[in-house]
Design an enzyme around this catalytic site. Structure first.
Site, PDB file in Angstrom:
ATOM      1  CG  ASP A  11      -2.356  -1.613  -0.392  1.00 37.92           C
ATOM      2  OD1 ASP A  11      -3.335  -2.365  -0.555  1.00 37.92           O
ATOM      3  OD2 ASP A  11      -1.437  -1.538  -1.217  1.00 37.92           O
ATOM      4  CE  LYS A  96      -2.968  -3.419  -3.478  1.00 39.59           C
ATOM      5  NZ  LYS A  96      -1.527  -3.301  -3.521  1.00 39.59           N
ATOM      6  CB  CYS A 140      -0.980   0.694  -3.753  1.00 38.91           C
ATOM      7  SG  CYS A 140       0.355  -0.538  -3.661  1.00 38.91           S
TER       8      CYS A 140
END
Length: 185
Positions: A11, A96, A140
């Site tokens: 991310d 995602k 995450c």
């Protein structure tokens, strides 16, 4: 590291940079370190994950339980990688968090029970060692590490290439990940 090693960058997106909608402190500082890892020949596979939320995602403040600001809306500027990240070095990118009604932090799942293509790609390339970095540690990164361990990978957490939202949580999270079998490097 061997041909069975992969680098997973979690991310690293504009909305998580200091200028983004959901800034992670000091997140842009790790871009040069991640770039060094991306140009290293030590990894057989280099993967990125990206939050790819619909604009009315359940995790957003007015829509659901998490109360996050609107961030990483698929195909928005905040969804994109920062310009200084060597994104051309990724072999593939996992999207995602794409389902409106489900909040998922792990790069392995879009929703409980619904996998992304990450596990299949890692197995296809016979990856055994997974080196994980990115943002944010408490969410995450942590969930991706735990799912990698559940899927029987040897997991190495590159702590200098990760940023938390809350610095004071770092030691506790590292301890938890180590207790589950991750190696903190």
């Amino acid at each position: 590291m061997s041909s069975n090693s992969a680098l997973l960058v979690v991310d690293m997106q504009n909305d998580f940079m200091p200028w983004g909608a959901l800034p992670v402190p000091k997140s842009s500082e790790i871009i040069p370190l991640i770039n060094e890892a991306l140009i290293s020949p030590r990894f057989a596979l280099k993967i990125a994950s990206k939050d790819a939320h619909p604009k009315d995602h359940v995790s957003f403040e007015n829509n659901g339980v998490s109360g996050w600001p609107v961030h990483c809306v698929e195909n928005s500027q905040g969804f994109e990688f920062p310009s200084l990240l060597k994104k051309e070095k990724f072999d593939f990118v996992i999207r995602k968090g794409r389902l409106k009604e489900s909040d998922s932090y792990s790069a392995f799942y879009n929703a409980p029970g619904q996998q992304t293509e990450l596990l299949d790609r890692l197995n296809e390339k016979q990856i055994s060692d997974l080196f994980i970095c990115g943002i944010a540690l408490e969410y995450c990164v942590k969930e991706t590490v735990l799912d990698a361990l559940r899927n029987k990978f040897n997991v190495f957490v590159l702590k200098d290439l990760i940023r938390p939202i809350f610095e004071e949580e770092t030691a506790k999270i590292h301890k938890k990940l180590e207790s589950k079998g991750a190696v903190i490097l």
